[in-house]
Design a protein around this motif. Structure first.
Motif, PDB file in Angstrom:
ATOM      1  N   ASN A   3      30.951  37.526  50.330  1.00 35.69           N
ATOM      2  CA  ASN A   3      31.794  37.188  51.474  1.00 35.69           C
ATOM      3  C   ASN A   3      32.759  36.080  51.083  1.00 35.69           C
ATOM      4  O   ASN A   3      32.667  34.941  51.530  1.00 35.69           O
ATOM      5  N   SER A   4      33.734  36.431  50.262  1.00 37.90           N
ATOM      6  CA  SER A   4      34.643  35.442  49.675  1.00 37.90           C
ATOM      7  C   SER A   4      35.896  35.241  50.516  1.00 37.90           C
ATOM      8  O   SER A   4      36.970  34.971  49.994  1.00 37.90           O
ATOM      9  N   TYR A   5      35.758  35.367  51.840  1.00 42.61           N
ATOM     10  CA  TYR A   5      36.926  35.364  52.734  1.00 42.61           C
ATOM     11  C   TYR A   5      37.740  34.078  52.665  1.00 42.61           C
ATOM     12  O   TYR A   5      38.949  34.087  52.914  1.00 42.61           O
ATOM     13  N   ASN A   6      37.090  32.963  52.337  1.00 39.94           N
ATOM     14  CA  ASN A   6      37.835  31.703  52.206  1.00 39.94           C
ATOM     15  C   ASN A   6      37.512  30.979  50.905  1.00 39.94           C
ATOM     16  O   ASN A   6      37.719  29.777  50.796  1.00 39.94           O
ATOM     17  N   SER A   7      37.011  31.733  49.926  1.00 36.98           N
ATOM     18  CA  SER A   7      36.721  31.145  48.619  1.00 36.98           C
ATOM     19  C   SER A   7      38.023  30.852  47.883  1.00 36.98           C
ATOM     20  O   SER A   7      39.053  31.482  48.133  1.00 36.98           O
ATOM     21  N   PRO A   8      38.004  29.925  46.950  1.00 33.87           N
ATOM     22  CA  PRO A   8      39.243  29.554  46.239  1.00 33.87           C
ATOM     23  C   PRO A   8      39.689  30.644  45.269  1.00 33.87           C
ATOM     24  O   PRO A   8      38.974  31.620  45.007  1.00 33.87           O
ATOM     25  N   ASP A   9      40.888  30.433  44.725  1.00 32.11           N
ATOM     26  CA  ASP A   9      41.442  31.390  43.768  1.00 32.11           C
ATOM     27  C   ASP A   9      40.525  31.588  42.567  1.00 32.11           C
ATOM     28  O   ASP A   9      40.501  32.666  41.967  1.00 32.11           O
ATOM     29  N   GLU A  10      39.784  30.557  42.202  1.00 34.13           N
ATOM     30  CA  GLU A  10      38.891  30.667  41.045  1.00 34.13           C
ATOM     31  C   GLU A  10      37.870  31.786  41.236  1.00 34.13           C
ATOM     32  O   GLU A  10      37.380  32.373  40.267  1.00 34.13           O
ATOM     33  N   ILE A  11      37.562  32.105  42.498  1.00 33.63           N
ATOM     34  CA  ILE A  11      36.619  33.188  42.815  1.00 33.63           C
ATOM     35  C   ILE A  11      37.364  34.503  43.024  1.00 33.63           C
ATOM     36  O   ILE A  11      36.966  35.549  42.514  1.00 33.63           O
ATOM     37  N   ASN A  12      38.454  34.458  43.788  1.00 36.35           N
ATOM     38  CA  ASN A  12      39.083  35.686  44.267  1.00 36.35           C
ATOM     39  C   ASN A  12      40.176  36.263  43.376  1.00 36.35           C
ATOM     40  O   ASN A  12      40.436  37.470  43.429  1.00 36.35           O
ATOM     41  N   ALA A  13      40.832  35.442  42.601  1.00 38.34           N
ATOM     42  CA  ALA A  13      41.980  35.930  41.829  1.00 38.34           C
ATOM     43  C   ALA A  13      41.553  36.927  40.754  1.00 38.34           C
ATOM     44  O   ALA A  13      40.514  36.772  40.106  1.00 38.34           O
ATOM     45  N   ILE A  14      42.370  37.953  40.575  1.00 37.44           N
ATOM     46  CA  ILE A  14      42.165  38.876  39.459  1.00 37.44           C
ATOM     47  C   ILE A  14      42.579  38.166  38.169  1.00 37.44           C
ATOM     48  O   ILE A  14      43.684  37.623  38.068  1.00 37.44           O
TER      49      ILE A  14
END
Length: 665
Positions: free
Chosen positions: A532-543
């Motif tokens: 549930n990475s809805y508000n996680s930082p770019d370090e988590i979500n970025a490709i």
């Protein structure tokens, strides 16, 4: 809201409080329905007309501002009540560039400023609407923009992305990182030469890009572009305006509109259609929100105690069955289709909406262009306040022709059930899921060879046509497939993970349903185990675009499968009767193996008797087939449609462990 306060809100106003006394309404069904086009601001150089549907209001004012944020109103203009609860006023003079809000007095209380509920241009953070000439927002060439051709919904291959995830990594070589304009830049690449951005999408071969919420949402402060902020955007504020944080200048109302159109036009020129993720089932706030300050209670369902119902799990659920909420949804969706040339809509928690409303949207879109695609989540977070037979749940998909739903049965059979990340399924070799795989490969239609799985899970057909069935293994919500594989098969090597991901994507892309790929899965993207990475930082979500080099074999494989599907109509027959006639599941000598044959040359395919074997076992298997000569298109984690991968002669196919084999005569 309890009955007492509801009646008090709607009662006749005491004499002397106002010159207008609104009618008393016993129920929301009695509220008037405005039949005209729902427009709150219509601009011309000579005058601007303002309108607000507020049937329980005693007074309504429109306030004009010079800026989109801060400062006091420069004018405050009383509005006049009109037919069906619509308040109106025409203000002379050229107001272009001004900002405005509405304020309604209800039950002797001024509710507070809002940009309205139908604002189509807003200032920074969406607190004030803007007077704008929409025609001036069209980029050069917009009048010649056309949707890429689409013969059948079954020809679709969907790629789901978040704007920021896709383009924020500096390695991608994109200038407008995290913005709408990122998808207009051509020729972008990593320092190793791997294509990124829109060129990556063209190289991959997808037909549709599904954009996570791109309307104006609440959770990102647009005044702080240099502060790291992230959200998926499932917290709606203004449904009919692009999100400002994805624009290069959120303070100028025309910029976000023009840049969204530039993005759509660039994707269309690349041969890719655009799908918007829409979230009409709930809003970010209730009290103090645009709907509640305009027509208190009307836009939301209430539970038996008079409180806001919460089937969304976000604090409220909208009341799509009420006439003006239905009208709102229809007009909002068609506005995006016409003004922004959007080609499809994915409905968040579609099961909260009623069937009649979803069919009304489908009909309205058909009048614009019947190739505009509709699909959604056929479930809710908890039970909505309507009977099951009225809801747009997955089980009722057969009541909604031309509307599709996600198949959690296929997803869970491939990778394991939602809510328990520790349990895998077919792909990692867990027993009992083969029939769930067959269910998905057949596109969710009724098929004589598809029965309940051996774990007792019911596999009940709910799609009348395979184009109503979204085939997927991974999406933005929950663990992506790479993280799921790492969790369910701890200690697996990179090579094993690559093989299992390829196997999963083979099932998705050879399904008769509509295949759906989560952005980055094609390069083994991971989110470090955060579901549930809805508000996680770019370090988590970025490709991480380094992955396209380190997992180039996975990318080439998925690209090859998409090319295979597009080249061979047998994999996308689009008709339930044709599938039942031509799709035959073959007997397998061991568990955790699924094999099928597409008999003959369905849909005049150039391949004959195409056979697909999915082997999730850790040892090779042999499958008996009719004796003949077979050309190999996919084997050992490779796809080759040009020269092929060899030939097999005889009546047996041998398939390597944890891999797929695709052959044809």
């Amino acid at each position: 809201m309890n009955l007492k306060s509801f009646l008090a809100m709607s009662m006749l106003v005491t004499a002397g409080c106002s010159s207008y006394q609104p009618k008393e309404y016993r129920s929301y069904d009695e509220y008037p329905v405005y039949e005209g086009k729902w427009e709150e601001m219509v601009y011309s150089p000579a005058a601007t007309r303002f309108a607000l549907w507020a049937p329980t209001a005693q007074e309504v004012r429109v306030l004009l501002y010079d800026e989109g944020q801060g400062g006091s109103a420069v004018r405050m203009i009383p509005m006049e009540v009109g037919e069906s609860g619509m308040w109106n006023i025409s203000v002379e003079g050229d107001l272009k560039g001004k900002f405005y809000t509405f304020n309604a007095k209800i039950n002797d209380v001024w509710q507070g400023d809002t940009p309205g509920v139908m604002a189509k241009a807003v200032g920074v953070n969406g607190d004030r609407a803007a007077v704008i000439d929409l025609a001036s927002t069209n980029p050069e060439g917009w009048e010649n923009d056309v949707r890429p051709p689409l013969k059948s919904f079954s020809d679709i291959v969907i790629y789901e992305m978040h704007h920021r995830d896709f383009s924020i990594d500096t390695v991608a070589g994109i200038r407008n990182r995290g913005k709408f304009l990122a998808l207009t830049e051509e020729g972008t690449h990593t320092y190793l030469g791997e294509k990124t951005g829109i060129d990556h999408l063209k190289e991959l071969g997808v037909t549709h890009v599904h954009l996570l919420p791109s309307f104006d949402f609440s959770s990102v402060d647009e005044t702080k572009p240099d502060v790291p902020q992230y959200n998926w955007g499932y917290d709606p504020k203004n449904y009919n305006v692009p999100e400002g944080s994805y624009a290069t200048d959120p303070y100028r109302p025309d910029v976000r509109i023009r840049e969204f159109k530039q993005m759509v036009m660039a994707l269309h020129r690349a041969g890719i259609r655009v799908i918007m993720d829409v979230v009409y089932n709930h809003t970010a706030t209730t009290e103090g929100g645009n709907f509640e300050r305009t027509v208190p209670g009307y836009f939301y369902r209430q539970d038996k105690d008079g409180k806001f119902a919460n089937a969304s799990g976000c604090g409220n659920e909208t009341a799509s069955e009420r006439a003006m909420v239905r009208k709102y949804m229809v007009e909002s969706v068609t506005y995006w289709a016409k003004e922004y040339h959007v080609d499809g809509f994915r409905f968040d928690l579609m099961g909260i909406h009623d069937i009649e409303t979803m069919n009304a949207i489908r009909k309205a879109l058909n009048d614009i262009d019947p190739t505009i695609y509709m699909y959604g989540e056929g479930w809710a977070a908890s039970a909505p306040q309507l009977p099951d037979d009225r809801l747009a749940m997955k089980a009722n998909t057969y009541k909604m022709p031309g509307i599709a739903a996600f198949s959690d049965e296929f997803r869970d059979s491939l990778r394991g059930a939602w809510g328990d990340d520790s349990k895998g399924a077919f792909v990692i070799g867990r027993l009992g899921h083969a029939n769930g795989i067959k269910f998905g490969l057949a596109g969710g239609i009724r098929h004589a060879q598809v029965t309940n799985d051996t774990l007792g899970h019911a596999l009940v057909s709910w799609a009348l046509a395979p184009s109503q069935f979204i085939s997927y293994v991974s999406c933005h919500d929950d663990l992506c497939i790479t993280d799921r594989l790492k969790t369910t098969l701890p200690g697996a090597s990179v090579q094993e993970l690559e093989a299992l991901l390829k196997l999963a994507e083979t099932a998705v892309l050879t399904s008769q349903g509509v295949p759906f790929i989560f952005a980055g899965d094609e390069v083994m993207r991971d989110k470090q185990g955060v579901g549930n990475s809805y508000n996680s930082p770019d370090e988590i979500n970025a490709i991480d675009w380094h992955n396209k080099t380190s997992h180039r074999g996975v990318f080439d494989y998925v690209k090859g499968l998409i090319a295979l599907r597009k080249a061979h109509p047998a994999f996308r027959m689009g008709d339930a009767d044709l599938i039942r006639e031509h799709l035959e599941f073959l007997e397998t000598p061991a568990s955790n193996v699924v094999a099928f044959r597409l008999k003959g040359s369905p849909c005049n395919d150039s391949w004959i008797n195409t056979t697909v074997v999915l082997n999730a076992r850790t040892e090779p298997v042999k499958i008996s087939v009719p004796a003949g000569k077979y050309w190999v298109a996919c084997r050992d984690g490779k796809v080759d449609l040009i020269t092929g991968l060899g030939m097999i002669v005889g009546n047996q196919l041998q398939v390597a462990p944890r891999s797929a084999l695709i052959v044809h005569q």
